[in-house]
Design an enzyme around this catalytic site. Structure first.
Site, short mmCIF file in Angstrom:
data_model
loop_
_atom_site.label_atom_id
_atom_site.label_comp_id
_atom_site.label_asym_id
_atom_site.label_seq_id
_atom_site.Cartn_x
_atom_site.Cartn_y
_atom_site.Cartn_z
N ASN A 161 11.36 -8.43 7.18
CA ASN A 161 11.59 -7.87 8.50
C ASN A 161 10.98 -8.79 9.55
O ASN A 161 9.83 -9.20 9.41
CB ASN A 161 10.96 -6.48 8.59
CG ASN A 161 11.62 -5.49 7.65
OD1 ASN A 161 12.85 -5.43 7.58
ND2 ASN A 161 10.83 -4.73 6.91
N HIS A 191 6.07 -12.01 5.89
CA HIS A 191 5.99 -11.51 4.51
C HIS A 191 7.38 -11.21 4.00
O HIS A 191 8.30 -10.88 4.76
CB HIS A 191 5.11 -10.26 4.40
CG HIS A 191 5.46 -9.16 5.36
ND1 HIS A 191 5.09 -9.18 6.70
CD2 HIS A 191 6.13 -8.00 5.18
CE1 HIS A 191 5.52 -8.08 7.28
NE2 HIS A 191 6.17 -7.35 6.39
N ILE A 225 0.82 -1.21 0.00
CA ILE A 225 0.00 0.00 0.00
C ILE A 225 0.86 1.27 0.00
O ILE A 225 0.41 2.33 -0.44
CB ILE A 225 -0.97 -0.03 1.20
CG1 ILE A 225 -2.19 0.83 0.94
CG2 ILE A 225 -0.28 0.34 2.50
CD1 ILE A 225 -3.33 0.59 1.91
#
Ligand code: DGP
Length: 126
Positions: free
Chosen positions: A97, A110, A36
């Site tokens: 991360n 992710h 996003i």
């Protein structure tokens, strides 16, 4: 090792269809969608559909089928973005991360796939 997973995180909501997303690719075990807040012209997040909080959680506890599916999905994303060095693309970077020091914002495992411009060196000074 006991890993915890909070199913109220935003990617869990995306997987349940409670929040829309810009899907690039969906497979049996993985979902790839555009970030996003893209940091590069192409910025795709690849997530497993299973409840894994961090990369190490996924790597240590996911099934072989999930891990193969996820890895192939990352490869397909590089292919779909035209980023593969082997076919004349400019290349890409993967980042995952995990936890506080890495400033992981969303506690669902992710991998960021970043492409579409020169990416600079891997880390800037903290
Ligand atoms: P990280 O710091 O590695 O946990 O990065 C989380 C990324 O997730 C960040 O780049 C912004 C992205 N993100 C957060 N909320 C949403 C959302 O609702 N939809 C999408 N597509 N991306 C999101």
């Amino acid at each position: 090792m006991a890993f915890a997973y909070d199913d109220q995180n935003i990617f869990a909501k995306i997987l349940r269809g409670e929040i829309p997303n810009d899907t690039v690719l969906e497979t049996d075990h993985s979902l790839a969608f555009r970030d996003i807040h893209p940091q590069t012209p192409d910025h795709v997040l690849v997530i497993p559909k299973g409840p894994y909080a961090t990369y190490d959680h996924f790597a240590l506890e996911a099934s072989d089928a999930e891990i193969v599916d996820f890895t192939r999905t990352v490869g397909r994303i590089a292919e779909m973005l035209g980023a593969q060095p082997s076919t004349g693309g400019g290349g890409f970077r993967m980042i995952s991360n995990a936890g506080e020091d890495a400033i992981q914002e969303v506690p669902h495992m992710h991998v960021h796939v970043l492409a579409g411009r020169p990416l600079g060196r891997i880390l800037q000074p903290a």
